[in-house]
Design an enzyme around this catalytic site. Sequence first.
Site, PDB file in Angstrom:
ATOM      1  N   VAL A 172       6.641   5.948 -11.848  1.00 27.14           N
ATOM      2  CA  VAL A 172       6.547   7.407 -11.958  1.00 27.14           C
ATOM      3  C   VAL A 172       7.249   7.896 -13.221  1.00 27.14           C
ATOM      4  O   VAL A 172       6.756   8.789 -13.925  1.00 27.14           O
ATOM      5  CB  VAL A 172       7.155   8.106 -10.710  1.00 27.14           C
ATOM      6  CG1 VAL A 172       7.002   9.616 -10.832  1.00 27.14           C
ATOM      7  CG2 VAL A 172       6.491   7.614  -9.423  1.00 27.14           C
ATOM      8  N   ASN A 216      17.479   0.343 -16.713  1.00 29.86           N
ATOM      9  CA  ASN A 216      18.099  -0.985 -16.806  1.00 29.86           C
ATOM     10  C   ASN A 216      17.052  -2.091 -16.660  1.00 29.86           C
ATOM     11  O   ASN A 216      17.393  -3.259 -16.622  1.00 29.86           O
ATOM     12  CB  ASN A 216      19.197  -1.155 -15.744  1.00 29.86           C
ATOM     13  CG  ASN A 216      18.636  -1.204 -14.335  1.00 29.86           C
ATOM     14  OD1 ASN A 216      17.455  -0.952 -14.118  1.00 29.86           O
ATOM     15  ND2 ASN A 216      19.483  -1.519 -13.365  1.00 29.86           N
ATOM     16  N   ASN A 273      26.532  10.420 -11.562  1.00 28.08           N
ATOM     17  CA  ASN A 273      26.607  10.332 -13.023  1.00 28.08           C
ATOM     18  C   ASN A 273      25.619  11.286 -13.689  1.00 28.08           C
ATOM     19  O   ASN A 273      25.918  11.884 -14.725  1.00 28.08           O
ATOM     20  CB  ASN A 273      26.382   8.884 -13.475  1.00 28.08           C
ATOM     21  CG  ASN A 273      27.563   8.001 -13.083  1.00 28.08           C
ATOM     22  OD1 ASN A 273      28.685   8.494 -12.939  1.00 28.08           O
ATOM     23  ND2 ASN A 273      27.318   6.713 -12.896  1.00 28.08           N
ATOM     24  N   TYR A 332      18.449   2.414   1.024  1.00 28.44           N
ATOM     25  CA  TYR A 332      17.589   3.365   0.306  1.00 28.44           C
ATOM     26  C   TYR A 332      17.591   4.722   1.003  1.00 28.44           C
ATOM     27  O   TYR A 332      17.887   5.746   0.386  1.00 28.44           O
ATOM     28  CB  TYR A 332      16.177   2.785   0.249  1.00 28.44           C
ATOM     29  CG  TYR A 332      15.181   3.601  -0.557  1.00 28.44           C
ATOM     30  CD1 TYR A 332      15.230   3.623  -1.955  1.00 28.44           C
ATOM     31  CD2 TYR A 332      14.170   4.316   0.071  1.00 28.44           C
ATOM     32  CE1 TYR A 332      14.307   4.351  -2.692  1.00 28.44           C
ATOM     33  CE2 TYR A 332      13.246   5.045  -0.656  1.00 28.44           C
ATOM     34  CZ  TYR A 332      13.310   5.058  -2.035  1.00 28.44           C
ATOM     35  OH  TYR A 332      12.390   5.777  -2.763  1.00 28.44           O
ATOM     36  N   LYS A 368      19.547   7.808  -0.495  1.00 28.84           N
ATOM     37  CA  LYS A 368      18.843   9.020  -0.950  1.00 28.84           C
ATOM     38  C   LYS A 368      19.372  10.259  -0.233  1.00 28.84           C
ATOM     39  O   LYS A 368      19.440  11.340  -0.819  1.00 28.84           O
ATOM     40  CB  LYS A 368      17.344   8.866  -0.717  1.00 28.84           C
ATOM     41  CG  LYS A 368      16.665   7.877  -1.666  1.00 28.84           C
ATOM     42  CD  LYS A 368      16.552   8.470  -3.063  1.00 28.84           C
ATOM     43  CE  LYS A 368      15.696   7.595  -3.972  1.00 28.84           C
ATOM     44  NZ  LYS A 368      15.533   8.178  -5.310  1.00 28.84           N
ATOM     45  N   THR A 415       3.577   7.343  -3.310  1.00 28.01           N
ATOM     46  CA  THR A 415       2.883   7.692  -4.550  1.00 28.01           C
ATOM     47  C   THR A 415       2.394   6.402  -5.203  1.00 28.01           C
ATOM     48  O   THR A 415       3.109   5.393  -5.191  1.00 28.01           O
ATOM     49  CB  THR A 415       3.851   8.473  -5.462  1.00 28.01           C
ATOM     50  OG1 THR A 415       4.335   9.606  -4.727  1.00 28.01           O
ATOM     51  CG2 THR A 415       3.178   8.938  -6.735  1.00 28.01           C
ATOM     52  N   ARG A 426       4.611  -3.182  -2.696  1.00 28.08           N
ATOM     53  CA  ARG A 426       4.213  -2.019  -1.902  1.00 28.08           C
ATOM     54  C   ARG A 426       2.789  -2.215  -1.403  1.00 28.08           C
ATOM     55  O   ARG A 426       2.040  -3.056  -1.898  1.00 28.08           O
ATOM     56  CB  ARG A 426       4.338  -0.739  -2.741  1.00 28.08           C
ATOM     57  CG  ARG A 426       5.773  -0.413  -3.038  1.00 28.08           C
ATOM     58  CD  ARG A 426       5.935   0.910  -3.750  1.00 28.08           C
ATOM     59  NE  ARG A 426       6.208   0.766  -5.165  1.00 28.08           N
ATOM     60  CZ  ARG A 426       6.741   1.706  -5.925  1.00 28.08           C
ATOM     61  NH1 ARG A 426       7.042   2.882  -5.422  1.00 28.08           N
ATOM     62  NH2 ARG A 426       6.970   1.504  -7.219  1.00 28.08           N
TER      63      ARG A 426
END
Length: 327
Positions: free
Chosen positions: A16, A36, A101, A147, A151, A177, A188
Amino acid sequence: MSETKHALVTGGAGFVGSHLVRALLADGWRVTAMDNLLTGDTGNLDGLDGNPAFDFVKHDVTEPYEGPWTLIANLACPASPPRYQADPIHTWETSVLGARNAALAAEKNGAMLFHTSTSEVYGDPDVHPQPESYWGHVNCNGVRSCYDEGKRAAETLLADFRRCRGLDVRMVRFFNTYGPAMDPEDGRVVTNMVLAALRGKDIPIYGDGSQTRSFQYVSDAIEAVMRFIRKPRAEVDAFFAAKKMSVPVLNIGNPGEFTISELAEIVLEYIPGTGSRTAHFPLPGDDPKRRRPDIGLAGELLGWKPEVPLREGLKKTIAYFAGKCGK
Ligand code: NAD
Ligand code: UDP
């Protein structure tokens, strides 16, 4: 905020993120992509090397950073279950320390902070479809928790940066998505099924295939993000205040809901004659049974709705993967 529109896209070499980089450049922004390269690929940014409005920085967002950006779009985080479960501690750190950050860097420069959250904050939902006001049904110590809870913690932190310190935070919860620039090996469901069919291998259905997902084509997601980013802060604040929501967060997804078995049938219909058949495998832990976004709020604020139905988006995605795999 300075006059120059300069965006940082963390996770900019990802699926994305690379689309957002291109959309921002097309919209007249200067763009820095930071990544990264854990699950991203600089190949997704091919053709931008010589663009004076673009630069790439290799950096892990769990480490602090700062720069002259007027917008920080924080997308860095692996999103595929096998990828984010491979190093769950780093996934949680990416989500939470990455959000911190990003918030500190945005605050330092008076920048807007756009953050990508996820439908995973709803967990295995017992409300259907899921509106933003639903608090979710989430396991805090299962295999998906690094995750899901990462989130959720990121949302909490960013909501407090907005409430306590006035940061211009805008968040979206993407539902599944898909589209070009996905890593063919990301694990996925769309990638696994399309790649298996192209290679003449068994199409993996986890569990009995009755679980549902709502699949959004990437161009619809990017259109929503661009509309959200362009909104003046006063309008965003007034809209969410009127809804009695303390933080701007929108579901962004396609409400078309399909079982995983239906998805496999469509893939087989579009990639016939390779000898593939469906095969069942065990359901992974904590796999949500159903998922469909209520996108009423996004429609109202952004005048947006998804335009690309699953069949149309899948055709484009199959063409992309076929090109990648030399089929
Ligand atoms: P992706 O894995 O393709 O992209 C993530 C990018 O972030 C990769 O380029 C990766 O190398 C980079 N990254 C990961 N950890 C990092 C770190 N610590 N420091 C710097 N870079 C790091 O995934 P995606 O599908 O493009 O997802 C992008 C964002 O959207 C993620 O935040 C994800 O949680 C969110 N999201 C995606 C979906 C979806 O279905 N694609 C759904 C919900 C939410
Ligand atoms: N799935 C599947 N076959 C695969 C990969 C995934 O049947 O090869 C299922 C998975 O169990 C889940 C759904 O498809 O029910 C979507 O999985 P994905 O990993 O794409 O994302 P999730 O929505 O679970 O985060």
